[in-house]
Design a protein around this motif. Structure first.
Motif: not given
Length: 427
Positions: A59-80
């Protein structure tokens, strides 16, 4: 361009002879997708070789808590987030990209803002599917106007060849954006239910001409029967719906006016919301999204089951499952008392009950503000009619008597989604 054209062709012309063939094809697509994702997403790496049902519900909460590990480009949630918020603040959406990845920001109506990522190939796949499923015909030049809160480089992907695209920023004063819309004269008008209502009410008021679209597409908000009637009466052209959200392009109206899941893009599981199995929240697996995998993502939306017979298109059956209605969010269900228990009253039941009683368009909002206490916001002359409609509905549901209070007509803000049924209680 090759990716776009291939996606366009598949979206418009690819057919399946029956559900069995579709489901077999989907299973193969999901298997290939999971194999790729587990090799490229650190979050899912431990699930290599597992079947879909063994993947966790997201869900959205789990996705945002794990976003940096979940995306496949090594992008950082804070920067995005910083990039996306700056684009929203400056209204310079063309800069909302990092490398070849478009960064979008969800509206946050569920209580938490989310991110949407799409690389160059995914943008072409999205554009091909959108154009393949939504364009009325291929023989004329199309002018597509998108009337929404925020723009994105993703949307400009459709601005090609005989297709002219124009983003209309509804955060601007209405006199400004309605004049832009009249000057552009769209053949295809796409917007939220709230924006489309404003178009119907104010077209021609700020310029010498009115807009005369060939087709209208409603998305991003629930289109109630009353709102659809208002828009239809003004423009007298087909009104279709799209189910497009941060999680993907999930559904659209077919040529016969039936809303269906885009099962050539997503695989749907159902989380049932009642014993009668008339409504569910969908669990989405998008087997085309790689930059930001959407795997077993449970939406907060309420979907009404398709109950009447689904028509066939020409001589070829469309085997994609029909959607009865996008009824609202789970959090928008009223929770009222019935013999000592709290039971949900689904938003689409309320829309229908009110639309049956009212003989003219009425702007309203229904809010649960306390235990068994419902507030009706509308023109004062409509308070009694709406209360009668709700009382009849609640009696049919066998609910205890409800306390009503009244407020002035709601004041909608175009920067947020229009929600006609809201539960403000925390039980």
């Amino acid at each position: 361009m090759i990716t776009l054209l291939q996606s366009f062709y598949n979206a418009r012309y690819k057919t399946f002879k029956d559900r069995t063939q579709l489901q077999s094809w989907q299973a193969e697509q999901v298997k290939k997708h999971l194999s790729w994702v587990t090799q490229h997403s650190p979050y899912y790496q431990s699930l290599t070789g597992q079947s879909l049902e063994q993947f966790p519900i997201m869900n959205k909460q789990i996705m945002m808590e794990n976003f940096d590990q979940l995306n496949t480009r090594g992008l950082q949630q804070s920067q995005l987030f910083e990039l996306a918020i700056e684009a929203e603040t400056t209204r310079q959406f063309k800069h909302s990209k990092i490398q070849d990845v478009t960064v979008g920001l969800s509206s946050g109506t569920s209580g938490q803002r989310g991110l949407f990522l799409a690389n160059a190939q995914e943008r072409q796949i999205w554009a091909g599917n959108i154009l393949g499923k939504l364009l009325p015909n291929l023989l004329t030049t199309h002018r597509i106007a998108l009337v929404l809160r925020a723009n994105s480089p993703l949307y400009n992907t459709v601005n090609k060849g005989p297709i002219k695209f124009c983003y209309i920023d509804i955060t601007q004063p209405i006199a400004v954006w309605m004049k832009q819309l009249d000057q552009f004269q769209p053949t295809l008008l796409i917007g939220s239910a709230q924006a489309l209502q404003l178009c119907a009410l104010f077209t021609g008021k700020y310029s010498a001409s009115e807009i005369k679209p060939q087709r209208i597409i409603s998305g991003a908000e629930v289109l109630t029967p009353a709102d659809k009637t208002l828009i239809q009466a003004k423009f007298r052209c087909p009104i279709h719906e799209v189910y497009q959200c941060t999680e993907g392009f999930l559904g659209s109206t077919d040529k016969l006016g039936q809303m269906r899941w885009n099962e050539d893009i997503v695989f749907i599981e159902k989380h049932w919301l009642n014993e009668q199995k008339t409504h569910y929240s969908p669990i989405i697996t998008d087997f085309r999204r790689r930059t930001q995998p959407i795997i077993r993502y449970q939406l907060d939306d309420v979907i009404k089951v398709q109950t009447h017979g689904v028509k066939e298109m020409s001589n070829k059956a469309n085997v994609f499952e029909g959607i009865g209605a996008i009824a609202g969010r789970c959090g928008d269900c009223l929770l009222l008392n019935k013999q000592g228990q709290k039971v949900p009253v689904l938003p689409d039941l309320i829309y229908r009950a009110i639309s049956i009683k009212l003989t003219e368009h009425c702007d309203y909002k229904i809010s649960q503000i306390a235990d068994n206490h419902v507030e009706i916001s509308s023109d004062s002359k409509m308070h009694g009619l709406i209360q009668n409609a709700l009382n009849e509905l609640f009696m049919q549901q066998g609910l205890n008597s409800v306390v009503f209070s009244f407020a002035d007509k709601p004041r909608w803000n175009t920067t947020n989604k229009q929600r006609r049924v809201v539960n403000l209680c925390e039980f």
